[in-house]
Design a protein around this motif. Structure first.
Motif, PDB file in Angstrom:
ATOM      1  N   VAL B 138      36.688  37.446  45.582  1.00 36.73           N
ATOM      2  CA  VAL B 138      36.235  37.274  46.993  1.00 36.73           C
ATOM      3  C   VAL B 138      34.604  36.661  46.802  1.00 36.73           C
ATOM      4  CG1 VAL B 138      35.389  38.447  49.123  1.00 36.73           C
ATOM      5  CG2 VAL B 138      37.667  39.076  48.024  1.00 36.73           C
ATOM      6  N   ALA B 139      34.001  37.222  45.819  1.00 37.28           N
ATOM      7  CA  ALA B 139      32.620  36.880  45.172  1.00 37.28           C
ATOM      8  C   ALA B 139      32.692  35.534  45.058  1.00 37.28           C
ATOM      9  CB  ALA B 139      31.982  37.665  44.272  1.00 37.28           C
ATOM     10  N   ASP B 140      33.876  34.911  44.060  1.00 35.90           N
ATOM     11  CA  ASP B 140      33.739  33.698  43.719  1.00 35.90           C
ATOM     12  C   ASP B 140      34.074  32.419  45.028  1.00 35.90           C
ATOM     13  OD1 ASP B 140      33.565  34.406  41.356  1.00 35.90           O
ATOM     14  OD2 ASP B 140      35.634  34.173  40.802  1.00 35.90           O
ATOM     15  N   ILE B 141      34.624  32.967  46.309  1.00 39.64           N
ATOM     16  CA  ILE B 141      34.695  32.420  47.257  1.00 39.64           C
ATOM     17  C   ILE B 141      33.356  31.918  47.959  1.00 39.64           C
ATOM     18  CG2 ILE B 141      35.865  31.694  49.559  1.00 39.64           C
ATOM     19  CD1 ILE B 141      38.267  33.414  48.378  1.00 39.64           C
ATOM     20  N   GLY B 142      32.624  32.991  48.103  1.00 38.59           N
ATOM     21  CA  GLY B 142      31.307  32.868  48.699  1.00 38.59           C
ATOM     22  C   GLY B 142      30.257  32.175  47.865  1.00 38.59           C
ATOM     23  N   LEU B 143      30.755  32.421  46.547  1.00 35.19           N
ATOM     24  CA  LEU B 143      29.706  31.401  45.463  1.00 35.19           C
ATOM     25  C   LEU B 143      30.134  30.020  45.375  1.00 35.19           C
ATOM     26  CD1 LEU B 143      29.533  33.644  42.184  1.00 35.19           C
ATOM     27  CD2 LEU B 143      27.696  32.623  43.625  1.00 35.19           C
ATOM     28  N   ALA B 144      31.488  29.783  45.540  1.00 34.38           N
ATOM     29  CA  ALA B 144      31.986  28.547  45.713  1.00 34.38           C
ATOM     30  C   ALA B 144      31.099  27.561  46.606  1.00 34.38           C
ATOM     31  CB  ALA B 144      33.332  28.290  45.583  1.00 34.38           C
ATOM     32  N   ALA B 145      31.073  28.278  48.151  1.00 34.79           N
ATOM     33  CA  ALA B 145      30.722  27.672  49.063  1.00 34.79           C
ATOM     34  C   ALA B 145      29.243  27.434  49.105  1.00 34.79           C
ATOM     35  CB  ALA B 145      31.005  28.449  50.322  1.00 34.79           C
ATOM     36  N   THR B 146      28.278  28.436  48.712  1.00 30.04           N
ATOM     37  CA  THR B 146      26.883  28.547  48.713  1.00 30.04           C
ATOM     38  C   THR B 146      26.637  27.626  47.755  1.00 30.04           C
ATOM     39  OG1 THR B 146      27.175  30.911  49.083  1.00 30.04           O
ATOM     40  CG2 THR B 146      25.016  30.020  48.295  1.00 30.04           C
ATOM     41  N   GLY B 147      27.243  27.659  46.368  1.00 29.50           N
ATOM     42  CA  GLY B 147      26.924  26.681  45.146  1.00 29.50           C
ATOM     43  C   GLY B 147      27.214  25.156  45.556  1.00 29.50           C
ATOM     44  N   ALA B 148      28.227  24.803  46.499  1.00 31.24           N
ATOM     45  CA  ALA B 148      28.581  23.567  46.685  1.00 31.24           C
ATOM     46  C   ALA B 148      27.638  22.975  47.762  1.00 31.24           C
ATOM     47  CB  ALA B 148      29.872  23.276  47.421  1.00 31.24           C
ATOM     48  N   LEU B 149      27.090  23.698  48.696  1.00 31.90           N
ATOM     49  CA  LEU B 149      25.886  23.447  49.542  1.00 31.90           C
ATOM     50  C   LEU B 149      24.785  23.374  48.837  1.00 31.90           C
ATOM     51  CD1 LEU B 149      25.389  22.997  52.424  1.00 31.90           C
ATOM     52  CD2 LEU B 149      24.734  25.401  52.613  1.00 31.90           C
ATOM     53  N   VAL B 150      24.246  24.369  47.978  1.00 28.88           N
ATOM     54  CA  VAL B 150      23.027  24.283  47.395  1.00 28.88           C
ATOM     55  C   VAL B 150      23.109  22.890  46.322  1.00 28.88           C
ATOM     56  CG1 VAL B 150      21.547  25.276  45.524  1.00 28.88           C
ATOM     57  CG2 VAL B 150      22.533  26.545  47.705  1.00 28.88           C
ATOM     58  N   GLY B 151      24.148  22.605  45.652  1.00 32.49           N
ATOM     59  CA  GLY B 151      24.206  21.765  44.589  1.00 32.49           C
ATOM     60  C   GLY B 151      23.749  20.370  45.442  1.00 32.49           C
ATOM     61  N   ALA B 152      24.649  20.386  46.479  1.00 35.27           N
ATOM     62  CA  ALA B 152      24.255  19.091  47.283  1.00 35.27           C
ATOM     63  C   ALA B 152      22.790  18.847  47.810  1.00 35.27           C
ATOM     64  CB  ALA B 152      25.392  18.895  48.252  1.00 35.27           C
ATOM     65  N   LEU B 153      22.325  19.958  48.139  1.00 36.84           N
ATOM     66  CA  LEU B 153      20.909  20.159  48.735  1.00 36.84           C
ATOM     67  C   LEU B 153      19.903  19.695  47.546  1.00 36.84           C
ATOM     68  CD1 LEU B 153      20.077  23.229  50.783  1.00 36.84           C
ATOM     69  CD2 LEU B 153      19.249  20.789  51.380  1.00 36.84           C
ATOM     70  N   ALA B 154      20.166  20.187  46.597  1.00 40.54           N
ATOM     71  CA  ALA B 154      19.359  19.790  45.252  1.00 40.54           C
ATOM     72  C   ALA B 154      19.621  18.556  44.757  1.00 40.54           C
ATOM     73  CB  ALA B 154      19.347  21.054  44.302  1.00 40.54           C
ATOM     74  N   ALA B 155      20.671  17.980  44.744  1.00 36.21           N
ATOM     75  CA  ALA B 155      21.058  16.699  43.938  1.00 36.21           C
ATOM     76  C   ALA B 155      20.366  15.661  44.499  1.00 36.21           C
ATOM     77  CB  ALA B 155      22.388  16.263  44.200  1.00 36.21           C
ATOM     78  N   GLU B 156      19.694  15.605  45.511  1.00 38.60           N
ATOM     79  CA  GLU B 156      19.009  14.300  46.161  1.00 38.60           C
ATOM     80  C   GLU B 156      17.327  14.565  45.879  1.00 38.60           C
ATOM     81  OE1 GLU B 156      19.984  11.464  46.822  1.00 38.60           O
ATOM     82  OE2 GLU B 156      21.981  12.119  46.702  1.00 38.60           O
ATOM     83  N   THR B 157      16.851  15.538  45.297  1.00 37.62           N
ATOM     84  CA  THR B 157      15.728  16.119  45.232  1.00 37.62           C
ATOM     85  C   THR B 157      15.042  15.463  43.969  1.00 37.62           C
ATOM     86  OG1 THR B 157      15.952  18.178  44.371  1.00 37.62           O
ATOM     87  CG2 THR B 157      15.678  18.026  46.761  1.00 37.62           C
ATOM     88  N   ARG B 158      13.783  15.333  44.018  1.00 40.03           N
ATOM     89  CA  ARG B 158      13.185  14.783  42.554  1.00 40.03           C
ATOM     90  C   ARG B 158      13.269  15.957  41.465  1.00 40.03           C
ATOM     91  NH1 ARG B 158       8.178  14.074  44.079  1.00 40.03           N
ATOM     92  NH2 ARG B 158       8.378  13.238  46.220  1.00 40.03           N
ATOM     93  N   ALA B 159      12.986  17.014  41.733  1.00 42.10           N
ATOM     94  CA  ALA B 159      12.999  18.233  40.670  1.00 42.10           C
ATOM     95  C   ALA B 159      14.290  19.002  40.937  1.00 42.10           C
ATOM     96  CB  ALA B 159      11.717  19.109  40.937  1.00 42.10           C
ATOM     97  N   ARG B 160      15.506  18.489  40.997  1.00 41.17           N
ATOM     98  CA  ARG B 160      16.842  19.230  41.196  1.00 41.17           C
ATOM     99  C   ARG B 160      17.161  20.374  40.232  1.00 41.17           C
ATOM    100  NH1 ARG B 160      18.493  14.214  38.792  1.00 41.17           N
ATOM    101  NH2 ARG B 160      17.882  13.225  40.667  1.00 41.17           N
ATOM    102  N   GLU B 161      16.581  20.196  39.021  1.00 38.87           N
ATOM    103  CA  GLU B 161      16.986  21.329  38.078  1.00 38.87           C
ATOM    104  C   GLU B 161      16.126  22.464  38.289  1.00 38.87           C
ATOM    105  OE1 GLU B 161      14.335  18.448  36.725  1.00 38.87           O
ATOM    106  OE2 GLU B 161      16.203  18.165  37.020  1.00 38.87           O
ATOM    107  N   LEU B 162      15.066  22.248  38.970  1.00 39.71           N
ATOM    108  CA  LEU B 162      14.382  23.337  39.551  1.00 39.71           C
ATOM    109  C   LEU B 162      14.599  24.022  40.764  1.00 39.71           C
ATOM    110  CD1 LEU B 162      10.452  22.209  38.361  1.00 39.71           C
ATOM    111  CD2 LEU B 162      12.127  23.836  37.305  1.00 39.71           C
ATOM    112  N   ILE B 163      14.743  23.082  41.837  1.00 44.19           N
ATOM    113  CA  ILE B 163      15.142  23.571  43.240  1.00 44.19           C
ATOM    114  C   ILE B 163      16.411  24.009  43.153  1.00 44.19           C
ATOM    115  CG2 ILE B 163      15.468  22.447  45.499  1.00 44.19           C
ATOM    116  CD1 ILE B 163      12.629  21.932  44.954  1.00 44.19           C
ATOM    117  N   GLY B 164      17.480  23.772  42.598  1.00 43.05           N
ATOM    118  CA  GLY B 164      18.847  24.311  42.566  1.00 43.05           C
ATOM    119  C   GLY B 164      19.031  25.695  42.333  1.00 43.05           C
ATOM    120  N   PRO B 165      18.391  26.015  41.030  1.00 39.55           N
ATOM    121  CA  PRO B 165      18.390  27.327  40.700  1.00 39.55           C
ATOM    122  C   PRO B 165      17.575  28.208  41.501  1.00 39.55           C
ATOM    123  CG  PRO B 165      18.239  26.204  38.814  1.00 39.55           C
ATOM    124  CD  PRO B 165      17.901  25.137  39.934  1.00 39.55           C
ATOM    125  N   LEU B 166      16.316  27.596  41.932  1.00 35.58           N
ATOM    126  CA  LEU B 166      15.493  28.639  42.923  1.00 35.58           C
ATOM    127  C   LEU B 166      16.071  28.806  44.083  1.00 35.58           C
ATOM    128  CD1 LEU B 166      11.928  27.263  41.823  1.00 35.58           C
ATOM    129  CD2 LEU B 166      12.922  29.327  41.286  1.00 35.58           C
TER     130      LEU B 166
END
Lengths: 253, 224, 54
Positions: B138-166
């Motif tokens: 159940v946690a993985d389903i939530g994580l997958a949704a959050t992760g896919a959204l956050v990954g897409a959000l961070a992918a277009e930023t200049r400092a993505r390797e910082l923004i993503g984890p934060l």
């Protein structure tokens, strides 16, 4: 036009703050357990509630932006979140002072409100870095709006989670942040809350007025530049010297 | 839409199987983290709340690595623009990415949980596997949704390797709360669960909200 | 924990209210800087357009 609402809002804030201040220190009775230190409650809790509502309002405005495609809503959402972050910092600091005074520690993990606020604050602390590391203005507005909506939903969810954790691991419940207050304390609290909400509205309007003014100025400048170019092109034959160019607007956010 | 999503997912899985980038890195990360925890706590065996916290925090941190790699291929080779040119629903792209992350996480846990049981966990792991498995899924389903959204959000930023984890770490705090709280009794006495339904409910609520939210918001991240 | 005596409690309460006041003042200062920039740009624009009129 945001400026028109500014004067009444500012006057209202001043009046409400004065009344709240008077009530807190001269009308509300001393708390039986906490004594004088409980006066922080009238500052800390309204600030927390208003900051929280600010984050939620930021999410709603962001949804309006995505729905209407009107950049004005993104601006409003940005200012609401920006203000809530600053208030959130105040919530953490005043909460910490309260914790030190009443429990002897600068930080307590069994106060769900404070802990939730720390988590929400940590999330929203990334809002501005995210926003300003996207160059394209349209994309910046869209991405910030997506963040704001997800953040608002998360804020509610997070409060539920932290409260559940506190309920199971710390059976003792503190009654400082709620419970049944005497009527005179509750009235004082309500007035304080109203004053804080008015302050938020005033500052929000103030920042938007300044942002709007800057945006308008930029547009006027661009229009004048274009006119100057036309005039220059037309008069080049008659007058060899070009009109003095207008320097491009200094980059500002 | 489902067909498109499956096609993208198949591509992602094939790339992952061929290049073996994300999952081995995540697995290596968790095992190394367990070693660090052994020395950090200076304990040979963990149990109770410390064991539950160690496992969940390590898995959540490993998720950050997976999220960072989730859009790497598209970003490096401009595959996202190509995908946007194709006549497919944006939601299909999201579903494929979330499903890929879900598979990464399940694969990671198939390695990480036994490794944890072997290296650090004091009480018997086998007895609490059904409950732990349900929680992780159940946690993985939530994580997958959050992760896919956050990954897409961070992918277009200049400092993505910082923004993503934060961005991701505060967002997964509710899962850490529910996971650690529900696992703590399991790691104290194997197979004895307390309030399992409640914590599963909270994780389910988290997963539902973030799946719906991500489906609704993902379109706005990809339009240009 | 027993309630703090008024003199030490007063310091904490005062500190909390001062923190709040400081935050508001800092915020107004930030907005003030923006207004200052606005004024500078407007002045510049005014000068340039006046030069052009002559």
């Amino acid at each position: 036009m945001y400026g028109r609402a500014l004067a009444p809002l500012a006057l209202g804030t001043a009046a409400a703050s004065a009344v709240a201040f008077g009530l807190v220190f001269f009308y509300a009775p001393l708390d039986a357990d906490q004594g004088f230190i409980q006066k922080i409650f009238y500052l800390h809790v309204p600030m927390a509630i208003v900051a929280l509502l600010g984050f939620l309002a930021g999410g709603v405005m962001a949804a309006m932006h995505l729905r209407t495609r009107d950049r004005v809503w993104d601006m409003r959402s940005y200012v609401a979140i920006h203000l809530s972050i600053i208030l959130g910092l105040g919530v953490l600091v005043t909460g910490s002072i309260w914790a030190k005074a009443s429990w002897g520690h600068w930080w307590v993990w069994d106060e769900p409100m404070l802990v939730s606020f720390l988590i929400v604050f940590l999330l929203y602390a990334v809002y501005q870095p995210l926003r300003f590391s996207i160059d394209d203005p349209g994309r910046q507005a869209r991405y910030a709006s997506v963040f704001a909506i997800a953040g608002a939903a998360f804020t509610v969810l997070n409060f539920v989670a932290v409260r559940m954790a506190a309920a199971y691991t710390h059976p003792r419940v503190f009654s400082q942040t709620g419970g049944n207050m005497p009527a005179d304390m509750f009235l004082t609290f309500l007035v304080s809350l109203g004053a804080m909400a008015l302050l938020f509205a005033t500052l929000w309007t103030l920042e938007l007025a300044s942002k709007n003014a800057a945006e308008r100025l930029r547009r006027v400048r661009r229009r004048l530049e274009r006119e100057a170019e036309h005039a220059e092109a037309g008069e080049r034959l008659a007058r060899p010297e070009p009109a003095p160019p207008i320097r491009p607007a200094a980059a500002s956010r | 839409m489902v067909v498109d999503a499956l096609a993208i997912l198949r591509k992602d899985i094939r790339v992952e199987l061929r290049a073996r980038e994300a999952v081995p890195a995540m697995a290596l990360f968790t095992v190394t983290a367990f070693v660090l925890f052994h020395f950090g706590f200076d304990r040979d065996r963990l149990d109770g709340d410390v064991a539950a916290g160690t496992l969940w925090v390590t898995l959540l941190l490993a998720t950050v690595l997976g999220v960072n790699r989730l859009y790497a291929a598209e970003r490096e080779q401009g595959g996202l623009e190509a995908m946007l040119l194709a006549p497919i629903d944006r939601t299909a792209i999201f579903l494929a990415k979330a499903a890929a992350l879900l598979l990464y996480l399940v694969a990671l846990e198939l390695v990480a949980v036994p490794a944890f049981g072997l290296l650090l966990l004091g009480p018997d792991l086998v007895g609490s596997l059904p409950e732990l498995g349900a929680l992780l899924l159940v946690a993985d389903i939530g994580l997958a949704a959050t992760g896919a959204l956050v990954g897409a959000l961070a992918a277009e930023t200049r400092a993505r390797e910082l923004i993503g984890p934060l961005l991701l770490l505060p967002l997964v705090v509710p899962l850490a709360i529910a996971g650690a709280q529900a696992t703590e009794p399991l790691f104290t006495a194997p197979g004895v669960a307390e309030n399992l339904g409640r914590w599963l409910g909270l994780m389910g609520l988290y997963a539902t909200i973030f799946v719906l939210l991500s489906v609704a918001l993902f379109d706005f991240l990809l339009e240009d | 924990m027993p309630a703090l005596p008024l003199e030490s409690a007063g310091a904490y309460v005062a500190a909390a209210y001062i923190v709040f006041l400081a935050l508001v003042v800092i915020y107004v200062a930030i907005i003030g800087r923006k207004v200052g920039r606005l004024e500078r740009e407007l002045t510049e624009l005014d000068d340039v357009t006046r030069d052009r009129e002559r």
